[in-house]
Design a protein around this motif. Structure first.
Motif, PDB file in Angstrom:
ATOM      1  N   ALA B 221       6.236  -9.166   0.348  1.00  0.00           N
ATOM      2  CA  ALA B 221       5.596  -9.174  -0.964  1.00  0.00           C
ATOM      3  C   ALA B 221       5.145 -10.575  -1.365  1.00  0.00           C
ATOM      4  O   ALA B 221       4.220 -10.731  -2.157  1.00  0.00           O
ATOM      5  CB  ALA B 221       6.545  -8.619  -2.020  1.00  0.00           C
ATOM      6  N   ASN B 238       8.865   0.088  -4.021  1.00  0.00           N
ATOM      7  CA  ASN B 238       8.255  -1.217  -4.292  1.00  0.00           C
ATOM      8  C   ASN B 238       6.739  -1.176  -4.166  1.00  0.00           C
ATOM      9  O   ASN B 238       6.104  -2.170  -3.851  1.00  0.00           O
ATOM     10  CB  ASN B 238       8.814  -2.264  -3.313  1.00  0.00           C
ATOM     11  CG  ASN B 238      10.308  -2.446  -3.481  1.00  0.00           C
ATOM     12  OD1 ASN B 238      10.755  -3.067  -4.431  1.00  0.00           O
ATOM     13  ND2 ASN B 238      11.084  -1.889  -2.562  1.00  0.00           N
ATOM     14  N   LYS B 241       4.332  -3.874  -5.409  1.00  0.00           N
ATOM     15  CA  LYS B 241       4.354  -5.228  -4.852  1.00  0.00           C
ATOM     16  C   LYS B 241       3.738  -5.327  -3.465  1.00  0.00           C
ATOM     17  O   LYS B 241       3.509  -6.421  -2.971  1.00  0.00           O
ATOM     18  CB  LYS B 241       5.814  -5.709  -4.749  1.00  0.00           C
ATOM     19  CG  LYS B 241       6.477  -5.975  -6.081  1.00  0.00           C
ATOM     20  CD  LYS B 241       7.764  -6.746  -5.880  1.00  0.00           C
ATOM     21  CE  LYS B 241       8.936  -5.808  -5.740  1.00  0.00           C
ATOM     22  NZ  LYS B 241      10.197  -6.503  -5.479  1.00  0.00           N
TER      23      LYS B 241
END
Lengths: 312, 354
Positions: B221, B238, B241
């Motif tokens: 990320a 996630n 990200k």
């Protein structure tokens, strides 16, 4: 009543015994106890050295010294095994170099201020305050590097990876400022006033006196403090394990992920490497190399400090 | 003279305290069983009502959710560790755990290890997982990858040689490539190497390797030049990200073109070769214990909605039925005949075709 008589008799014999020996028994017991305390640390050190030596020896049954020192790849956990330790040493050197580049100027300036400019009252408050920095747990510094410093640096430096040598290096530098400042300040403070007064008498003002007279006179002690700081940076584990990455890479570029020797040991200990395998032994070899590096540094620092004490 | 009675009085007091504290502590101990707190597992009243689980970090979120819900209605305590699939099997065969999570089928070496220790096991598929190949959000060149591209990046021969994006495919930036992948004890690593390189456990060694998938998420990320892989569930957690790559294996029959992992493409087998079933293995000897029996039944019936909630792809209902039957019948051994990872099979086929 019989019981109490027996106690009295017992105390009487106890009181007699010191008269027999020249050294009281209690004193000898204390001596033995103190010796034991000292021996514990020595025996622990010896034990650690033996384990390191034993596992390192076992490692070299399977891998040659040439494979360790002449290769430039470190991949003992993978299919194509290479045991070149330089990527790990390089990672350690890189983070340590960044740390010293930060800690040396700031630490030394702080030491000069405390020793040459600050009044006694300032000195008494500032010095302990500086040492509070050294009391912050290193894991806090580690996450500080990862979640605060790295994103801040990424705003300035394009192409900076999330894990890199720069950010933990900078944070480690801040962490060891107190070490350099405190020890260098001691060295500067120990320079006899007659030297400074001599310089003033020759017409030198304050700054030339500091840089031409006081600093050179304290050079040995300052060098010793810097070497201690380097060895601290080399051995630092938490900060680099969290923020520098886990990729063994031989590079001088502080913007990319690297793996230090300490971080490698952490990485292997966290997995499930079975004992007695070559993968397991690599952490002891890295440990031995680390030990040799810090040992040389500490001896060097000790020598310098001793010479500086004799000189002054 | 006076010291003696004092000492005995003290002793008596201590004894009294010890005696009274025992019965006093019993009721809270008994109450503890009905508390839905997974953290208090090691203070469980009796060792027999403990279910020790370890194994794959990929299966962990499912088992954790199952354990949490299960403990709300059952007094048994469930403890879950994360040692990776390989590490989990080591503990499982030493009988330190009764259930182990695995993101690939058991390997011949592990079959042997369990056999030597006299441990019989029941293999139960519990969900599908896709291995997501992830890149930085700003990466606009590697959104579509072929299996060949991935092989060029990850094969052992690439070690120290393929260090720039431009070396993988001409036209890609002449910049360093930073690779992130799970540690060597991880089943995801085993499966990925098998599916991409062709040989289990064969990959380059100069990449950031961590057993902690969150480290990988963090690494990719925050690094514009990164490429990594890990379980789809960690990607879906996630999403904001990370960038996701679409993969093609060149075989148009199992879905044309580049395909991204989604619950649909993983379950219907078009996200190939990187989707696979994940498993739990149950110690056959321990499966007779009421709490283990109840937990597995929960896992395969009432608990199945949790699979989706944790970001995984549930098996078809029929497959859960077949798996439960397999457990009830106590079928020992592996559907994969102990052969390790196998690429591109559906669980239904396997369970039905036994």
């Amino acid at each position: 009543m019989q019981a109490s008589e027996a106690t009295v008799a017992a105390t009487a014999t106890q009181q007699q015994s010191p008269l027999r020996g020249s050294v009281p028994l209690s004193e000898r017991a204390i001596e033995a106890f103190l010796l034991g305390c000292g021996l514990i640390t020595i025996l622990t050190t010896v034990g650690i050295l033996l384990v390191l030596a034993f596992e390192t020896f076992a490692f070299f049954q399977e891998v040659t010294l040439g494979q360790l020192l002449l290769d430039t790849q470190w991949t003992p956990l993978f299919a194509d095994k290479h045991f070149g330790i330089w990527p790990l040493v390089g990672g350690t050197m890189l983070t340590s170099a960044v740390a010293i580049a930060v800690a040396l100027p700031f630490g030394l300036m702080a030491a000069i201020f405390l020793s040459e400019f600050a009044s006694a009252r300032w000195r008494k408050t500032l010095k302990p305050a500086l040492e509070v920095l050294a009391g912050v747990p290193t894991i806090v510094y580690g996450y500080f590097a990862l979640v605060v410093i790295t994103p801040a640096l990424q705003a300035v430096i394009p192409d900076l990876a999330g894990f890199n040598a720069l950010s933990p290096g900078l944070v480690m530098g801040i962490m060891i400022i107190p070490l350099i400042a405190s020890l260098s300040e001691d060295a500067l403070y120990a320079v006899p006033n007659s030297l400074r007064e001599g310089a003033y008498a020759l017409g030198a003002s304050k700054l030339p006196t500091i840089f031409r007279v006081t600093l050179p006179a304290a050079a040995g002690g300052i060098a010793a403090s810097v070497i201690l700081a380097i060895s601290r940076a080399i051995g630092e584990t938490m900060v680099v394990a969290i923020a520098a990455g886990q990729q063994p890479r031989l590079t001088a570029d502080p913007r990319v992920p690297v793996e230090t020797m300490t971080a490698y040991i952490v990485q292997v200990s966290m997995g499930d490497t079975p004992t007695g395998t070559i993968e397991y032994r690599t952490i002891f070899v890295v440990g031995t190399a680390l030990f040799v590096m810090t040992f040389v540094m500490n001896v060097l620092s000790y020598r310098l400090a001793k010479r500086f004490r004799r000189d002054s | 003279m006076t010291s003696k009675p004092r000492a005995s009085a003290l002793l008596a007091l201590a004894l009294l305290a010890a005696c009274s504290s025992n019965p006093a502590s019993a009721p809270p101990g008994a109450n503890q069983g009905s508390e839905p707190e997974p953290g208090a597992a090691d203070k469980a009243p009796a060792a027999s009502a403990m279910i020790a689980i370890d194994g794959s970090s990929t299966v962990f979120p499912i088992s954790e959710a199952m354990a949490e819900e299960f403990q709300k209605e059952n007094p048994a305590k469930v403890t879950i560790g994360v040692s990776g699939t390989g590490g989990g099997f080591k503990k499982f065969c030493k009988q330190e755990t009764v259930i182990t999570g695995a993101s690939r089928p058991i390997k011949p070496t592990e079959v042997e290890m369990c056999k030597e220790a006299g441990v019989e096991y029941i293999e139960l598929p519990v969900a599908y997982d896709g291995i997501a190949v992830v890149i930085h959000k700003d990466n606009d060149w590697a959104k579509e990858l072929t299996v060949e591209d991935l092989k060029r990046m990850w094969e052992p021969g690439a070690q120290g040689k393929v260090t720039k994006w431009s070396q993988v495919r001409t036209g890609w930036p002449d910049k360093e490539i930073h690779l992130f992948g799970p540690g060597v004890d991880s089943g995801t690593y085993d499966y990925f190497t098998k599916a991409i390189v062709g040989k289990e456990h064969a990959s380059r060694g100069d990449f950031t390797s961590s057993e902690d998938d969150n480290v990988l998420v963090q690494g990719v990320a925050t690094d514009p030049l990164a490429l990594g892989f890990f379980g789809y569930a960690y990607y879906s957690e996630n999403k904001a990200k990370l960038g996701l790559a679409a993969i093609t294996d060149g075989d148009e029959e199992n879905g044309a073109g580049h395909i991204q992992p989604t619950p649909e493409t993983v379950a219907n087998g078009t996200y190939q070769p990187l989707s696979r079933p994940v498993f739990i293995y149950v110690n056959k000897g321990a499966s007779a214990r009421p709490e283990v029996n109840a937990f597995i039944e929960y896992y395969l019936t009432k608990g199945t909605p949790l699979v989706e909630e944790t970001g995984y792809i549930p098996l078809p209902p029929k497959a859960y039925e077949l798996a439960l039957k397999r457990f009830k019948d106590g079928v020992h051994g592996s559907l994969f005949l102990g052969g390790g990872s196998k690429v591109g099979v559906t669980v239904e086929e396997l369970l039905a075709g036994k």
